[in-house]
Design a protein around this motif. Structure first.
Motif, PDB file in Angstrom:
ATOM      1  N   ALA A  40       0.841  -1.193   0.000  1.00 42.17           N
ATOM      2  CA  ALA A  40       0.000   0.000   0.000  1.00 42.17           C
ATOM      3  C   ALA A  40       0.877   1.244   0.000  1.00 42.17           C
ATOM      4  O   ALA A  40       1.851   1.325   0.758  1.00 42.17           O
ATOM      5  CB  ALA A  40      -0.909   0.010   1.228  1.00 42.17           C
ATOM      6  N   SER A  41       0.552   2.208  -0.859  1.00 40.98           N
ATOM      7  CA  SER A  41       1.263   3.475  -0.930  1.00 40.98           C
ATOM      8  C   SER A  41       2.767   3.206  -1.100  1.00 40.98           C
ATOM      9  O   SER A  41       3.158   2.468  -1.993  1.00 40.98           O
ATOM     10  CB  SER A  41       0.958   4.309   0.318  1.00 40.98           C
ATOM     11  OG  SER A  41       1.313   5.653   0.131  1.00 40.98           O
ATOM     12  N   LEU A  42       3.633   3.744  -0.222  1.00 37.01           N
ATOM     13  CA  LEU A  42       5.069   3.510  -0.397  1.00 37.01           C
ATOM     14  C   LEU A  42       5.452   2.065  -0.107  1.00 37.01           C
ATOM     15  O   LEU A  42       6.500   1.589  -0.546  1.00 37.01           O
ATOM     16  CB  LEU A  42       5.877   4.466   0.489  1.00 37.01           C
ATOM     17  CG  LEU A  42       7.375   4.554   0.171  1.00 37.01           C
ATOM     18  CD1 LEU A  42       7.611   5.002  -1.271  1.00 37.01           C
ATOM     19  CD2 LEU A  42       8.085   5.498   1.135  1.00 37.01           C
ATOM     20  N   GLY A  43       4.592   1.343   0.620  1.00 32.65           N
ATOM     21  CA  GLY A  43       4.816  -0.089   0.791  1.00 32.65           C
ATOM     22  C   GLY A  43       4.762  -0.812  -0.541  1.00 32.65           C
ATOM     23  O   GLY A  43       5.297  -1.920  -0.683  1.00 32.65           O
ATOM     24  N   GLY A  44       4.120  -0.180  -1.529  1.00 31.63           N
ATOM     25  CA  GLY A  44       4.105  -0.738  -2.866  1.00 31.63           C
ATOM     26  C   GLY A  44       5.490  -0.813  -3.469  1.00 31.63           C
ATOM     27  O   GLY A  44       5.782  -1.715  -4.271  1.00 31.63           O
ATOM     28  N   ALA A  45       6.370   0.136  -3.104  1.00 30.93           N
ATOM     29  CA  ALA A  45       7.737   0.108  -3.608  1.00 30.93           C
ATOM     30  C   ALA A  45       8.481  -1.119  -3.081  1.00 30.93           C
ATOM     31  O   ALA A  45       9.278  -1.740  -3.797  1.00 30.93           O
ATOM     32  CB  ALA A  45       8.466   1.386  -3.211  1.00 30.93           C
ATOM     33  N   VAL A  46       8.230  -1.482  -1.820  1.00 28.65           N
ATOM     34  CA  VAL A  46       8.839  -2.686  -1.247  1.00 28.65           C
ATOM     35  C   VAL A  46       8.294  -3.924  -1.959  1.00 28.65           C
ATOM     36  O   VAL A  46       9.039  -4.814  -2.360  1.00 28.65           O
ATOM     37  CB  VAL A  46       8.565  -2.782   0.265  1.00 28.65           C
ATOM     38  CG1 VAL A  46       9.298  -3.980   0.866  1.00 28.65           C
ATOM     39  CG2 VAL A  46       8.974  -1.500   0.966  1.00 28.65           C
ATOM     40  N   ALA A  47       6.966  -3.975  -2.110  1.00 29.27           N
ATOM     41  CA  ALA A  47       6.330  -5.124  -2.756  1.00 29.27           C
ATOM     42  C   ALA A  47       6.782  -5.259  -4.207  1.00 29.27           C
ATOM     43  O   ALA A  47       7.021  -6.375  -4.696  1.00 29.27           O
ATOM     44  CB  ALA A  47       4.814  -4.979  -2.687  1.00 29.27           C
ATOM     45  N   LEU A  48       6.914  -4.145  -4.918  1.00 31.34           N
ATOM     46  CA  LEU A  48       7.369  -4.175  -6.302  1.00 31.34           C
ATOM     47  C   LEU A  48       8.763  -4.767  -6.409  1.00 31.34           C
ATOM     48  O   LEU A  48       9.039  -5.592  -7.288  1.00 31.34           O
ATOM     49  CB  LEU A  48       7.358  -2.761  -6.888  1.00 31.34           C
ATOM     50  CG  LEU A  48       6.027  -2.262  -7.440  1.00 31.34           C
ATOM     51  CD1 LEU A  48       6.026  -0.745  -7.536  1.00 31.34           C
ATOM     52  CD2 LEU A  48       5.745  -2.894  -8.806  1.00 31.34           C
ATOM     53  N   ASN A  49       9.656  -4.352  -5.527  1.00 33.65           N
ATOM     54  CA  ASN A  49      11.027  -4.857  -5.564  1.00 33.65           C
ATOM     55  C   ASN A  49      11.072  -6.350  -5.316  1.00 33.65           C
ATOM     56  O   ASN A  49      11.753  -7.099  -6.033  1.00 33.65           O
ATOM     57  CB  ASN A  49      11.887  -4.117  -4.544  1.00 33.65           C
ATOM     58  CG  ASN A  49      13.331  -4.567  -4.571  1.00 33.65           C
ATOM     59  OD1 ASN A  49      13.688  -5.582  -3.973  1.00 33.65           O
ATOM     60  ND2 ASN A  49      14.163  -3.828  -5.279  1.00 33.65           N
ATOM     61  N   LEU A  50      10.352  -6.809  -4.290  1.00 37.51           N
ATOM     62  CA  LEU A  50      10.357  -8.232  -3.959  1.00 37.51           C
ATOM     63  C   LEU A  50       9.699  -9.061  -5.055  1.00 37.51           C
ATOM     64  O   LEU A  50      10.180 -10.130  -5.417  1.00 37.51           O
ATOM     65  CB  LEU A  50       9.650  -8.445  -2.619  1.00 37.51           C
ATOM     66  CG  LEU A  50      10.401  -7.886  -1.398  1.00 37.51           C
ATOM     67  CD1 LEU A  50       9.478  -7.781  -0.200  1.00 37.51           C
ATOM     68  CD2 LEU A  50      11.609  -8.752  -1.066  1.00 37.51           C
ATOM     69  N   SER A  51       8.600  -8.560  -5.589  1.00 35.42           N
ATOM     70  CA  SER A  51       7.916  -9.268  -6.669  1.00 35.42           C
ATOM     71  C   SER A  51       8.787  -9.336  -7.911  1.00 35.42           C
ATOM     72  O   SER A  51       8.870 -10.383  -8.571  1.00 35.42           O
ATOM     73  CB  SER A  51       6.599  -8.564  -6.997  1.00 35.42           C
ATOM     74  OG  SER A  51       5.988  -9.129  -8.137  1.00 35.42           O
ATOM     75  N   ALA A  52       9.456  -8.233  -8.240  1.00 26.02           N
ATOM     76  CA  ALA A  52      10.296  -8.189  -9.441  1.00 26.02           C
ATOM     77  C   ALA A  52      11.477  -9.143  -9.330  1.00 26.02           C
ATOM     78  O   ALA A  52      11.807  -9.851 -10.286  1.00 26.02           O
ATOM     79  CB  ALA A  52      10.794  -6.762  -9.677  1.00 26.02           C
ATOM     80  N   SER A  53      12.121  -9.179  -8.157  1.00 27.81           N
ATOM     81  CA  SER A  53      13.319 -10.010  -7.999  1.00 27.81           C
ATOM     82  C   SER A  53      13.003 -11.483  -7.815  1.00 27.81           C
ATOM     83  O   SER A  53      13.785 -12.354  -8.212  1.00 27.81           O
ATOM     84  CB  SER A  53      14.152  -9.505  -6.810  1.00 27.81           C
ATOM     85  OG  SER A  53      13.413  -9.573  -5.605  1.00 27.81           O
ATOM     86  N   GLU A  54      11.837 -11.779  -7.236  1.00 25.18           N
ATOM     87  CA  GLU A  54      11.486 -13.171  -6.944  1.00 25.18           C
ATOM     88  C   GLU A  54      10.426 -13.732  -7.887  1.00 25.18           C
ATOM     89  O   GLU A  54      10.066 -14.906  -7.796  1.00 25.18           O
ATOM     90  CB  GLU A  54      10.981 -13.273  -5.500  1.00 25.18           C
ATOM     91  CG  GLU A  54      12.003 -12.828  -4.466  1.00 25.18           C
ATOM     92  CD  GLU A  54      11.418 -12.756  -3.066  1.00 25.18           C
ATOM     93  OE1 GLU A  54      10.354 -13.384  -2.825  1.00 25.18           O
ATOM     94  OE2 GLU A  54      12.007 -12.067  -2.215  1.00 25.18           O
TER      95      GLU A  54
END
Length: 319
Positions: free
Chosen positions: A147-161
């Motif tokens: 959610a919100s800036l937490g999306g940046a964390v989720a995007l990184n983890l999703s992209a790498s994994e």
């Protein structure tokens, strides 16, 4: 894994204060039933990290087990900037009733986790969440929700994994942390972040129906974690580190063909209104779900619709 015991009084030097310990006698009494359900039920898990002298840190999180084992991969819920896992206090119980396993995790440096790490850069936040997930689900079978800036964390983890991704009015197209004041004034600026008047303004801005949701309870709950010893230093560390770079992760998710759901409040006044179209352009396989009469936080303002959309997405994931 354990449940922290409750306490009383003001903030202590402990690494892992309960929200109960941070409530002030100057605050209006909190009556929010969703908050009270979690008040003394923050869970902890020790995970390895390179940013701690001891080689490990403690992650705090909320969890409501479903009534029976879930047939779906667990959801890792990541909150927004300088917020906490309590941001998911309404959504978590609903997901449980839908037979979804979900963990609302405090992003390091925010929320109620360890504030004694050497630094709290974007890379450290991501590393610690990754460690938590690796211990929770060694097979890596999870869905990231940001959610919100937490999306940046989720995007990184999703992209790498290459894991499924759900974005809730997420930040995906602005790198960094925004304008930074000179270092000598940074401390003064951070004190402003925990002021009730600023939290009130942020609440009004975040909701479509601010009269219903931007309550004194919501303001107090949003302030609790800011009273912890080490909070200011953790914010300074993150701001000085340069923040996240979600734009490259959005592109990578699109290139990976990762299954993606974007849930967006139609009345979001925090992020640009063309963000959903931009997500669809960069992640062609993404499904965009608009929520009517909803602001920046659909998981809080329209939690039932958000839970239903998440269930529909998870049911359709490739096996």
């Amino acid at each position: 894994m354990r449940v922290l015991s409750g306490g009383s009084g003001s903030s202590s030097s402990s690494k892992f204060d309960q929200p109960y310990c941070l409530e002030s006698t100057n605050d209006p009494p909190i009556t929010d039933a969703d908050y009270l359900n979690f008040r003394n039920n923050i869970l902890t898990k020790t995970v390895p990290t390179s940013s701690s002298p001891s080689g490990s840190t403690t992650v705090t999180y909320l969890h409501v087990p479903p009534p029976s084992p879930s047939p779906y991969p667990p959801l890792i819920l990541l909150h927004g900037f300088d917020s906490s896992s309590l941001e998911y206090r309404r959504l978590l119980p609903l997901l449980s009733t839908l037979s979804l396993e979900a963990y609302a995790v405090d992003v390091p440096g925010w929320g109620f986790g360890d504030l004694t790490l050497k630094k709290f850069s974007a890379s450290v936040k991501i590393e610690v969440i990754n460690s938590f997930v690796s211990q929770l689900k060694p097979d890596g079978n999870v869905v990231y929700v940001g959610a919100s800036l937490g999306g940046a964390v989720a995007l990184n983890l999703s992209a790498s994994e290459k894991k499924p991704l759900i974005l809730l009015d997420a930040q995906g197209f602005t790198d960094g942390v925004g304008p930074q004041p000179p270092a000598m004034f940074l401390g003064l600026g951070l004190d402003v972040l925990k002021a009730r008047w600023l939290r009130r303004y942020a609440n009004v801005l975040s909701y479509y129906d601010d009269e219903k949701f931007a309550t004194e309870d919501a303001i107090t709950i949003g302030c609790l974690h800011t009273r912890r010893e080490g909070w200011k230093e953790a914010q300074r560390s993150f701001i000085m580190s340069g923040g996240f770079e979600p734009t490259k992760d959005v592109k990578k998710v699109g290139e990976n063909g990762g299954e993606t759901l974007v849930i967006w409040g139609e009345e979001d006044e925090v992020l640009p209104k063309d963000f959903p179209d931009m997500f669809k352009e960069k992640i062609p396989q993404a499904t965009i779900k608009y929520v009517k009469e909803c602001g920046h936080v659909p998981h809080l303002e329209k939690s039932e619709e958000t839970a239903a959309a998440i269930l529909e997405f998870v049911k359709g994931l490739k096996k």
